[in-house]
Design a protein around this motif. Structure first.
Motif, PDB file in Angstrom:
ATOM      1  N   LEU A 322       0.811  -1.215   0.000  1.00 37.06           N
ATOM      2  CA  LEU A 322       0.000   0.000   0.000  1.00 37.06           C
ATOM      3  C   LEU A 322       0.845   1.266   0.000  1.00 37.06           C
ATOM      4  N   SER A 323       2.165   1.118   0.189  1.00 40.11           N
ATOM      5  CA  SER A 323       3.054   2.279   0.225  1.00 40.11           C
ATOM      6  C   SER A 323       3.239   2.837  -1.186  1.00 40.11           C
ATOM      7  N   SER A 324       3.501   4.125  -1.273  1.00 40.57           N
ATOM      8  CA  SER A 324       3.640   4.789  -2.568  1.00 40.57           C
ATOM      9  C   SER A 324       4.969   4.492  -3.249  1.00 40.57           C
ATOM     10  N   GLY A 325       5.956   4.013  -2.535  1.00 46.89           N
ATOM     11  CA  GLY A 325       7.256   3.731  -3.131  1.00 46.89           C
ATOM     12  C   GLY A 325       8.096   2.807  -2.285  1.00 46.89           C
ATOM     13  N   ALA A 326       9.108   2.191  -2.909  1.00 50.94           N
ATOM     14  CA  ALA A 326       9.987   1.277  -2.194  1.00 50.94           C
ATOM     15  C   ALA A 326      11.008   2.061  -1.371  1.00 50.94           C
ATOM     16  N   PRO A 327      11.415   1.531  -0.226  1.00 52.30           N
ATOM     17  CA  PRO A 327      12.458   2.207   0.567  1.00 52.30           C
ATOM     18  C   PRO A 327      13.780   2.218  -0.183  1.00 52.30           C
ATOM     19  N   GLN A 328      14.600   3.235   0.077  1.00 50.28           N
ATOM     20  CA  GLN A 328      15.894   3.376  -0.588  1.00 50.28           C
ATOM     21  C   GLN A 328      16.977   3.632   0.453  1.00 50.28           C
ATOM     22  N   TYR A 329      18.160   3.061   0.210  1.00 53.10           N
ATOM     23  CA  TYR A 329      19.273   3.196   1.149  1.00 53.10           C
ATOM     24  C   TYR A 329      20.553   3.495   0.370  1.00 53.10           C
ATOM     25  N   HIS A 330      21.326   4.441   0.891  1.00 53.09           N
ATOM     26  CA  HIS A 330      22.564   4.846   0.223  1.00 53.09           C
ATOM     27  C   HIS A 330      23.702   3.889   0.555  1.00 53.09           C
ATOM     28  N   LEU A 331      24.516   3.603  -0.431  1.00 50.86           N
ATOM     29  CA  LEU A 331      25.742   2.823  -0.272  1.00 50.86           C
ATOM     30  C   LEU A 331      26.879   3.622  -0.893  1.00 50.86           C
ATOM     31  N   THR A 332      27.813   4.077  -0.068  1.00 51.94           N
ATOM     32  CA  THR A 332      28.963   4.842  -0.547  1.00 51.94           C
ATOM     33  C   THR A 332      30.213   3.984  -0.434  1.00 51.94           C
ATOM     34  N   LEU A 333      30.861   3.751  -1.564  1.00 57.57           N
ATOM     35  CA  LEU A 333      32.083   2.957  -1.602  1.00 57.57           C
ATOM     36  C   LEU A 333      33.258   3.888  -1.858  1.00 57.57           C
ATOM     37  N   LEU A 334      34.193   3.937  -0.929  1.00 59.77           N
ATOM     38  CA  LEU A 334      35.322   4.866  -1.024  1.00 59.77           C
ATOM     39  C   LEU A 334      36.658   4.156  -1.201  1.00 59.77           C
ATOM     40  N   GLU A 335      36.876   3.076  -0.461  1.00 62.41           N
ATOM     41  CA  GLU A 335      38.200   2.460  -0.409  1.00 62.41           C
ATOM     42  C   GLU A 335      38.214   1.109  -1.109  1.00 62.41           C
ATOM     43  N   GLU A 336      39.169   0.925  -2.011  1.00 61.62           N
ATOM     44  CA  GLU A 336      39.266  -0.319  -2.752  1.00 61.62           C
ATOM     45  C   GLU A 336      39.743  -1.448  -1.848  1.00 61.62           C
ATOM     46  N   ASP A 337      39.488  -2.691  -2.299  1.00 60.20           N
ATOM     47  CA  ASP A 337      39.913  -3.863  -1.540  1.00 60.20           C
ATOM     48  C   ASP A 337      41.431  -3.916  -1.440  1.00 60.20           C
ATOM     49  N   ASP A 338      41.897  -4.655  -0.446  1.00 59.85           N
ATOM     50  CA  ASP A 338      43.336  -4.811  -0.232  1.00 59.85           C
ATOM     51  C   ASP A 338      43.913  -6.033  -0.930  1.00 59.85           C
ATOM     52  N   ASP A 339      43.142  -6.682  -1.802  1.00 68.16           N
ATOM     53  CA  ASP A 339      43.591  -7.912  -2.445  1.00 68.16           C
ATOM     54  C   ASP A 339      44.623  -7.599  -3.521  1.00 68.16           C
ATOM     55  N   PRO A 340      45.912  -7.930  -3.316  1.00 72.46           N
ATOM     56  CA  PRO A 340      46.934  -7.605  -4.304  1.00 72.46           C
ATOM     57  C   PRO A 340      46.816  -8.420  -5.582  1.00 72.46           C
ATOM     58  N   THR A 341      46.067  -9.544  -5.543  1.00 74.17           N
ATOM     59  CA  THR A 341      45.921 -10.379  -6.732  1.00 74.17           C
ATOM     60  C   THR A 341      44.822  -9.876  -7.656  1.00 74.17           C
ATOM     61  N   ASP A 342      44.046  -8.898  -7.200  1.00 79.31           N
ATOM     62  CA  ASP A 342      42.946  -8.361  -7.999  1.00 79.31           C
ATOM     63  C   ASP A 342      43.399  -7.072  -8.691  1.00 79.31           C
ATOM     64  N   PRO A 343      43.520  -7.084 -10.037  1.00 78.33           N
ATOM     65  CA  PRO A 343      44.004  -5.892 -10.736  1.00 78.33           C
ATOM     66  C   PRO A 343      42.982  -4.770 -10.798  1.00 78.33           C
ATOM     67  N   GLU A 344      41.702  -5.077 -10.527  1.00 74.13           N
ATOM     68  CA  GLU A 344      40.657  -4.064 -10.617  1.00 74.13           C
ATOM     69  C   GLU A 344      40.526  -3.298  -9.302  1.00 74.13           C
ATOM     70  N   LEU A 345      40.312  -1.985  -9.425  1.00 72.15           N
ATOM     71  CA  LEU A 345      40.111  -1.154  -8.236  1.00 72.15           C
ATOM     72  C   LEU A 345      38.631  -1.174  -7.891  1.00 72.15           C
ATOM     73  N   THR A 346      38.235  -2.185  -7.130  1.00 70.87           N
ATOM     74  CA  THR A 346      36.831  -2.357  -6.779  1.00 70.87           C
ATOM     75  C   THR A 346      36.688  -2.534  -5.274  1.00 70.87           C
ATOM     76  N   CYS A 347      35.452  -2.419  -4.804  1.00 73.14           N
ATOM     77  CA  CYS A 347      35.125  -2.529  -3.382  1.00 73.14           C
ATOM     78  C   CYS A 347      34.144  -3.691  -3.197  1.00 73.14           C
ATOM     79  N   SER A 348      34.481  -4.616  -2.319  1.00 73.50           N
ATOM     80  CA  SER A 348      33.604  -5.754  -2.040  1.00 73.50           C
ATOM     81  C   SER A 348      32.599  -5.398  -0.953  1.00 73.50           C
ATOM     82  N   PHE A 349      31.415  -5.981  -1.040  1.00 67.29           N
ATOM     83  CA  PHE A 349      30.390  -5.745  -0.024  1.00 67.29           C
ATOM     84  C   PHE A 349      29.346  -6.845  -0.101  1.00 67.29           C
ATOM     85  N   LEU A 350      28.533  -6.942   0.944  1.00 68.59           N
ATOM     86  CA  LEU A 350      27.391  -7.845   0.993  1.00 68.59           C
ATOM     87  C   LEU A 350      26.172  -7.054   1.442  1.00 68.59           C
ATOM     88  N   VAL A 351      25.026  -7.327   0.831  1.00 67.91           N
ATOM     89  CA  VAL A 351      23.767  -6.737   1.259  1.00 67.91           C
ATOM     90  C   VAL A 351      22.818  -7.883   1.599  1.00 67.91           C
TER      91      VAL A 351
END
Length: 531
Positions: A322-351
């Motif tokens: 009955l609600s007019s819209g779905a809830p929304q939550y912000h996710l801010t990713l600032l610091e890349e993972d510390d995995d030296p074997t991963d060449p991509e500058l990405t941030c891991s997370f779980l929701v």
């Protein structure tokens, strides 16, 4: 001789009349207290360990394998099992345990009457006949779930969440990286609890190497031995019936390649106690499902010097058609993972999206998690798809930036309360204690205090209108004056993370922001020096 009327009466022992009795147990069993089963019962003997978990006739290996995993982390087990309880000092027949339920720990009290036949416990017992913490914990968990019969059959991840407050993923081994040890090692290093099962045969019958079908095991270790073989340590909660293939206790000539000293380092014992080692390749071939319980820094407080857990942020909400819209939550990713074997500058997370009180309501809605990039007009960058699970978990790895998480349901008639938890690789906590002691010495305190004085002067200088806050346009020059200039992208993230609804930064928020930026810069400089 008659008793004096002034003699104190024997204390009445606690009887838990609220415990849900299974009528099928009556009158087949006798309920006896430990004092009736042995001459000197103990709550814990030589510490509470995974070896104290031996399954009885109840089909609750899912709970017992989870308990064996929890016992590997003493600070975690102490949250569930108050260790100071005793059958001598202050004994009343009442014992207390704690379980995590939807974001908070609840206490469950039970009496110590346990079901027996012929003077023996019929359910969970310890390998030590006079130790009773584990069967009493099983009784408390049965009370939480609705009785012993409610523990017949289940999944370890449910018990892991109830005993840790963690977030649990259910993974198929065939979908995991070929280098399985590289996947397992960081999980164990972060304090994750891992269970596994073979699903390819009839219930609790064995395959050719002794692995039981549809039976929950605990993964308790990962080591590389001197002959360059990677081994996984696994435990059967039965306390017996072990792996019979290479590196087994009963038929493992491979152990002759390893010195006695190294076997002692691994804690290898060549007896049938339910625990065994097997190669990583054999582990992949003999198990199909793995359940991983991720722990947060809050859960592992007190054990953080050993583990590198996730940082957790929680939100309570409701999905309502009955609600007019779905809830929304912000996710801010600032610091890349510390995995030296991963060449991509990405941030891991779980929701993780957990529906509340599904057992009581008898309703489990199909839910979905979608993640959108801010200011991006087209579809989600990550989505779980609709799934009907008590807790829906979405694993992600995205580039630094600002995102929005939207939980939703396809259900048009029913609403549900939920708990949303976000686990990130790195948190926003500040590390000034370089010696790992949990406290500052005088020099460290002086250095921190000098920075606070300097930053306070800067705040007062740029608070031109004297509102005790900085306007959004005043933030960048104030950071530059503090020697911490940022680009436009980081400034936008700061606006989303640290400002109030009117886009101003308070004095405490300004100090916290500078502390965070200063720490990040020093950590990056230290990494460059190490490189």
């Amino acid at each position: 001789m008659s008793k004096s009327k002034d003699s104190p009466a024997a204390p009445r022992l606690f009887v838990d009349f609220s415990f849900p009795l299974d009528l099928q147990l009556q009158p087949a069993v006798q309920w006896k207290r430990p004092l009736e089963l042995c001459t000197f019962p103990q709550f814990i003997v030589d510490g509470a360990t995974r070896m104290d978990v031996c399954q009885g006739v109840l089909n609750d290996c899912w709970f017992l394998s989870a308990l064996a995993s929890v016992s590997l982390c003493p600070p975690l087990l102490k949250q569930v099992v108050p260790m100071e309880q005793s059958f001598q000092r202050g004994y009343t027949g009442c014992f207390s345990f704690r379980f995590w339920q939807y974001g908070q720990w609840v206490e469950v009290k039970v009496d110590d009457r346990l079901p027996t036949q012929n003077g023996q416990l019929i359910y969970l017992c310890s390998s030590q006949s006079n130790e009773f913490w584990s069967p009493l914990l099983e009784k408390a968990y049965a009370k939480l779930k609705g009785g012993y019969s409610a523990l017949n059959m289940g999944f370890p991840h449910e018990a892991l969440v109830d005993m840790t407050g963690g977030v649990t993923e259910v993974l198929m081994l065939q979908t995991l990286p070929q280098n399985l040890s590289s996947f397992l090692r960081p999980l164990l290093a972060r304090g994750a609890l891992i269970n596994c099962a073979n699903t390819l045969g009839p219930l609790e019958q064995k395959n050719e190497f002794g692995i039981l079908f549809k039976h929950a095991y605990s993964v308790t270790g990962l080591e590389t031995v001197s002959c360059e073989v990677e081994l996984v340590r696994v435990r059967n909660p039965w306390g017996k019936v072990e792996w019979e293939g290479p590196w087994s206790d009963s038929n493992g000539p491979e152990w002759s390649l390893v010195s006695r000293k190294e076997q002692m380092r691994l804690g290898r014992v060549a007896v049938e106690d339910g625990e065994f080692w097997m190669s990583v390749s054999d582990f992949r071939q003999n198990f199909q499902v793995m359940e991983v319980c991720h722990l947060s820094d809050e859960t592992l407080s007190g054990g953080g010097a050993t583990y590198r857990p996730w940082t957790c942020t929680s939100y309570h909400g409701r999905l309502d058609p009955l609600s007019s819209g779905a809830p929304q939550y912000h996710l801010t990713l600032l610091e890349e993972d510390d995995d030296p074997t991963d060449p991509e500058l990405t941030c891991s997370f779980l929701v993780a999206l957990m529906q509340k009180h599904t057992r009581q309501k008898g309703i489990l809605l199909p839910t979905q998690l979608s993640i959108y990039k801010v200011l991006r007009e087209y579809g989600p960058v990550l989505s779980s798809g609709l799934q009907q699970q008590r807790e829906l978990v979405l694993r992600g790895c995205l580039a630094p930036g600002n995102y929005i998480i939207i939980p939703s349901t396809s259900e048009k008639l029913y609403s549900t309360e939920f708990l949303l938890r976000i686990l990130t690789e790195k948190g926003n906590t500040t590390v000034y204690d370089t010696r790992g002691r949990g406290q500052l010495d005088w020099e460290e305190f002086q250095a921190l205090w000098d920075k606070f004085r300097k930053w306070t002067d800067i705040f007062m200088k740029f608070d031109v209108n004297k509102t005790r806050s900085l306007d959004y346009l005043e933030i960048s020059p104030a950071l530059t004056a503090a020697g911490l200039p940022v680009d436009e992208f980081v400034l936008q993230l700061i606006g989303l993370r640290y400002t109030e609804p009117d886009l101003t930064v308070s004095y405490p928020g300004f100090l916290y922001l500078l502390l965070k930026l200063d720490t990040m810069i020093r950590e990056r400089e230290s990494e460059r020096e190490r490189d």
